[in-house]
Design a protein around this motif. Structure first.
Motif, PDB file in Angstrom:
ATOM      1  N   ARG A  37      91.451 -10.035  29.103  1.00  0.00           N
ATOM      2  CA  ARG A  37      90.424 -10.062  28.063  1.00  0.00           C
ATOM      3  C   ARG A  37      91.016 -10.592  26.777  1.00  0.00           C
ATOM      4  NH1 ARG A  37      89.843  -3.903  25.726  1.00  0.00           N
ATOM      5  NH2 ARG A  37      91.974  -3.801  24.948  1.00  0.00           N
ATOM      6  N   HIS A  38      90.125 -11.063  25.937  1.00  0.00           N
ATOM      7  CA  HIS A  38      90.512 -11.460  24.583  1.00  0.00           C
ATOM      8  C   HIS A  38      89.571 -10.737  23.632  1.00  0.00           C
ATOM      9  CE1 HIS A  38      91.952 -13.718  21.210  1.00  0.00           C
ATOM     10  NE2 HIS A  38      90.690 -13.903  20.864  1.00  0.00           N
ATOM     11  N   VAL A  39      90.126  -9.956  22.725  1.00  0.00           N
ATOM     12  CA  VAL A  39      89.312  -9.176  21.789  1.00  0.00           C
ATOM     13  C   VAL A  39      89.166  -9.961  20.491  1.00  0.00           C
ATOM     14  CG1 VAL A  39      89.106  -7.005  20.522  1.00  0.00           C
ATOM     15  CG2 VAL A  39      90.074  -7.014  22.836  1.00  0.00           C
ATOM     16  N   THR A  40      87.927 -10.047  20.024  1.00  0.00           N
ATOM     17  CA  THR A  40      87.616 -10.796  18.814  1.00  0.00           C
ATOM     18  C   THR A  40      86.633  -9.984  17.952  1.00  0.00           C
ATOM     19  OG1 THR A  40      86.767 -12.921  18.005  1.00  0.00           O
ATOM     20  CG2 THR A  40      85.760 -12.058  20.001  1.00  0.00           C
ATOM     21  N   ARG A  41      86.614 -10.275  16.664  1.00  0.00           N
ATOM     22  CA  ARG A  41      85.728  -9.535  15.752  1.00  0.00           C
ATOM     23  C   ARG A  41      84.261  -9.863  15.961  1.00  0.00           C
ATOM     24  NH1 ARG A  41      86.023 -10.614  10.315  1.00  0.00           N
ATOM     25  NH2 ARG A  41      86.827 -12.666  10.779  1.00  0.00           N
ATOM     26  N   GLU A  47      75.037 -15.098  23.559  1.00  0.00           N
ATOM     27  CA  GLU A  47      75.608 -14.326  24.667  1.00  0.00           C
ATOM     28  C   GLU A  47      75.042 -14.737  26.023  1.00  0.00           C
ATOM     29  OE1 GLU A  47      75.941  -9.645  26.094  1.00  0.00           O
ATOM     30  OE2 GLU A  47      75.028 -10.113  24.161  1.00  0.00           O
ATOM     31  N   ASP A  48      73.717 -14.859  26.123  1.00  0.00           N
ATOM     32  CA  ASP A  48      73.107 -15.208  27.404  1.00  0.00           C
ATOM     33  C   ASP A  48      73.605 -16.543  27.932  1.00  0.00           C
ATOM     34  OD1 ASP A  48      71.667 -12.848  27.362  1.00  0.00           O
ATOM     35  OD2 ASP A  48      69.814 -13.763  26.629  1.00  0.00           O
ATOM     36  N   GLU A  49      73.782 -17.512  27.038  1.00  0.00           N
ATOM     37  CA  GLU A  49      74.266 -18.834  27.452  1.00  0.00           C
ATOM     38  C   GLU A  49      75.737 -18.782  27.873  1.00  0.00           C
ATOM     39  OE1 GLU A  49      73.206 -22.115  24.772  1.00  0.00           O
ATOM     40  OE2 GLU A  49      71.824 -20.683  23.840  1.00  0.00           O
ATOM     41  N   VAL A  50      76.538 -18.006  27.150  1.00  0.00           N
ATOM     42  CA  VAL A  50      77.962 -17.877  27.467  1.00  0.00           C
ATOM     43  C   VAL A  50      78.140 -17.218  28.834  1.00  0.00           C
ATOM     44  CG1 VAL A  50      80.085 -16.670  26.797  1.00  0.00           C
ATOM     45  CG2 VAL A  50      78.733 -17.867  25.064  1.00  0.00           C
ATOM     46  N   LEU A  51      77.299 -16.226  29.119  1.00  0.00           N
ATOM     47  CA  LEU A  51      77.421 -15.477  30.381  1.00  0.00           C
ATOM     48  C   LEU A  51      76.715 -16.168  31.546  1.00  0.00           C
ATOM     49  CD1 LEU A  51      76.980 -11.847  29.038  1.00  0.00           C
ATOM     50  CD2 LEU A  51      79.107 -13.019  29.684  1.00  0.00           C
ATOM     51  N   ASN A  52      76.141 -17.317  31.310  1.00  0.00           N
ATOM     52  CA  ASN A  52      75.404 -18.038  32.342  1.00  0.00           C
ATOM     53  C   ASN A  52      76.226 -19.199  32.915  1.00  0.00           C
ATOM     54  OD1 ASN A  52      73.090 -18.397  33.916  1.00  0.00           O
ATOM     55  ND2 ASN A  52      72.394 -20.057  32.593  1.00  0.00           N
ATOM     56  N   GLY A  53      77.541 -18.980  33.035  1.00  0.00           N
ATOM     57  CA  GLY A  53      78.409 -20.015  33.596  1.00  0.00           C
ATOM     58  C   GLY A  53      79.416 -20.575  32.614  1.00  0.00           C
ATOM     59  N   GLY A  54      79.544 -19.958  31.450  1.00  0.00           N
ATOM     60  CA  GLY A  54      80.472 -20.455  30.445  1.00  0.00           C
ATOM     61  C   GLY A  54      81.914 -20.083  30.728  1.00  0.00           C
ATOM     62  N   SER A  55      82.807 -20.849  30.144  1.00  0.00           N
ATOM     63  CA  SER A  55      84.246 -20.599  30.215  1.00  0.00           C
ATOM     64  C   SER A  55      84.794 -20.557  28.799  1.00  0.00           C
ATOM     65  CB  SER A  55      84.963 -21.720  30.976  1.00  0.00           C
ATOM     66  OG  SER A  55      84.661 -21.702  32.346  1.00  0.00           O
ATOM     67  N   ILE A  56      85.997 -20.013  28.666  1.00  0.00           N
ATOM     68  CA  ILE A  56      86.721 -20.120  27.410  1.00  0.00           C
ATOM     69  C   ILE A  56      87.798 -21.177  27.628  1.00  0.00           C
ATOM     70  CG2 ILE A  56      88.348 -18.229  27.901  1.00  0.00           C
ATOM     71  CD1 ILE A  56      88.132 -17.529  24.855  1.00  0.00           C
ATOM     72  N   TYR A  57      87.818 -22.176  26.751  1.00  0.00           N
ATOM     73  CA  TYR A  57      88.800 -23.254  26.813  1.00  0.00           C
ATOM     74  C   TYR A  57      89.905 -22.921  25.824  1.00  0.00           C
ATOM     75  CZ  TYR A  57      85.906 -26.081  29.835  1.00  0.00           C
ATOM     76  OH  TYR A  57      85.204 -26.550  30.920  1.00  0.00           O
ATOM     77  N   TRP A  58      91.148 -22.905  26.314  1.00  0.00           N
ATOM     78  CA  TRP A  58      92.288 -22.504  25.505  1.00  0.00           C
ATOM     79  C   TRP A  58      92.994 -23.717  24.906  1.00  0.00           C
ATOM     80  CZ3 TRP A  58      92.563 -17.704  24.078  1.00  0.00           C
ATOM     81  CH2 TRP A  58      92.046 -16.697  24.903  1.00  0.00           C
ATOM     82  N   VAL A  59      93.165 -23.683  23.574  1.00  0.00           N
ATOM     83  CA  VAL A  59      93.910 -24.705  22.851  1.00  0.00           C
ATOM     84  C   VAL A  59      95.322 -24.173  22.627  1.00  0.00           C
ATOM     85  CG1 VAL A  59      94.046 -26.072  20.734  1.00  0.00           C
ATOM     86  CG2 VAL A  59      91.802 -25.438  21.664  1.00  0.00           C
ATOM     87  N   ILE A  60      96.301 -24.894  23.169  1.00  0.00           N
ATOM     88  CA  ILE A  60      97.697 -24.489  23.054  1.00  0.00           C
ATOM     89  C   ILE A  60      98.460 -25.613  22.366  1.00  0.00           C
ATOM     90  CG2 ILE A  60      99.785 -23.868  24.354  1.00  0.00           C
ATOM     91  CD1 ILE A  60      97.854 -22.809  26.578  1.00  0.00           C
ATOM     92  N   LEU A  71      83.441 -13.647  32.404  1.00  0.00           N
ATOM     93  CA  LEU A  71      82.735 -12.760  33.329  1.00  0.00           C
ATOM     94  C   LEU A  71      81.747 -11.837  32.622  1.00  0.00           C
ATOM     95  CD1 LEU A  71      85.720 -11.738  35.638  1.00  0.00           C
ATOM     96  CD2 LEU A  71      84.033 -13.574  35.986  1.00  0.00           C
ATOM     97  N   ARG A  72      82.161 -11.318  31.472  1.00  0.00           N
ATOM     98  CA  ARG A  72      81.281 -10.392  30.740  1.00  0.00           C
ATOM     99  C   ARG A  72      81.821 -10.205  29.331  1.00  0.00           C
ATOM    100  NH1 ARG A  72      84.281  -6.424  34.082  1.00  0.00           N
ATOM    101  NH2 ARG A  72      85.335  -5.034  32.621  1.00  0.00           N
ATOM    102  N   VAL A  88      85.788 -10.791  28.560  1.00  0.00           N
ATOM    103  CA  VAL A  88      86.458 -10.482  29.828  1.00  0.00           C
ATOM    104  C   VAL A  88      86.447 -11.731  30.696  1.00  0.00           C
ATOM    105  CG1 VAL A  88      86.480  -8.968  31.837  1.00  0.00           C
ATOM    106  CG2 VAL A  88      85.758  -8.071  29.596  1.00  0.00           C
ATOM    107  N   LEU A  89      87.626 -12.060  31.229  1.00  0.00           N
ATOM    108  CA  LEU A  89      87.843 -13.348  31.874  1.00  0.00           C
ATOM    109  C   LEU A  89      88.234 -13.233  33.341  1.00  0.00           C
ATOM    110  CD1 LEU A  89      90.049 -14.640  28.952  1.00  0.00           C
ATOM    111  CD2 LEU A  89      87.649 -15.228  29.355  1.00  0.00           C
ATOM    112  N   ASP A  90      87.902 -14.268  34.082  1.00  0.00           N
ATOM    113  CA  ASP A  90      88.412 -14.415  35.441  1.00  0.00           C
ATOM    114  C   ASP A  90      89.921 -14.642  35.303  1.00  0.00           C
ATOM    115  OD1 ASP A  90      89.344 -15.954  37.825  1.00  0.00           O
ATOM    116  OD2 ASP A  90      87.226 -15.845  38.387  1.00  0.00           O
ATOM    117  N   PRO A  91      90.739 -14.025  36.148  1.00  0.00           N
ATOM    118  CA  PRO A  91      92.192 -14.196  36.010  1.00  0.00           C
ATOM    119  C   PRO A  91      92.689 -15.624  36.268  1.00  0.00           C
ATOM    120  CG  PRO A  91      91.675 -12.402  37.545  1.00  0.00           C
ATOM    121  CD  PRO A  91      90.386 -13.044  37.167  1.00  0.00           C
TER     122      PRO A  91
END
Length: 143
Positions: A37-41, A47-60, A71-72, A88-91
């Motif tokens: 998980r990643h905790v943010t303020r 929310e509905d759009e993010v939970l409808n197939g969205g991913s978090i893209y990581w900038v490194i 996932l949720r 909460v993320l898929d591993p």
């Protein structure tokens, strides 16, 4: 057709995808059911759009290198009593075409059509390039 969107977030302090994976294995970065998980303020208003197939893209190190399916969203309360959002993320960390991204604070929405493509499974097994080299290659259009 159901609408969805992604999030994009800087992975501060990581040198590569393997560092992100190692961090997500720590107790501090896991939910009670063992998921990363990643905790943010801020709580995503979309929310509905993010939970409808969205991913978090990581900038490194200034380059988008991977993504994880969202996932949720869990509500968590910090030691200071403030309500926060745990994404909460898929591993599975899915490698994507290295794409340069300027620094920003917090997270942002990322339109599906603007998201980098996933790398083929054959390329995922290759050794990590240093983020600075990935950035240079992305800048000249070689990925």
């Amino acid at each position: 057709m159901t609408k969805f969107t992604h999030l994009i977030k800087l992975s501060v302090g990581t040198e590569g995808v393997s560092d992100l994976a190692d961090w997500q294995k720590t107790v501090a970065a896991r939910t009670s059911d063992g998921l990363p998980r990643h905790v943010t303020r801020m709580w995503p208003k979309r929310e509905d759009e993010v939970l409808n197939g969205g991913s978090i893209y990581w900038v490194i190190k200034g380059v988008i290198l991977c993504r994880q399916t969202i996932l949720r969203l869990d509500e968590v309360t910090g030691h200071d009593g403030i309500r926060r959002c745990a994404i909460v993320l898929d591993p599975e960390l899915v490698r994507v075409e290295p794409t340069q991204k300027r620094a920003f604070q917090g997270w942002r929405y990322l339109k599906p059509e603007d998201a980098p493509a996933d790398l083929s499974r054959a390329k995922e097994g290759e050794a990590d390039l240093p983020p600075s080299l990935s950035a240079a290659l992305a800048e000249i259009g070689v990925r």
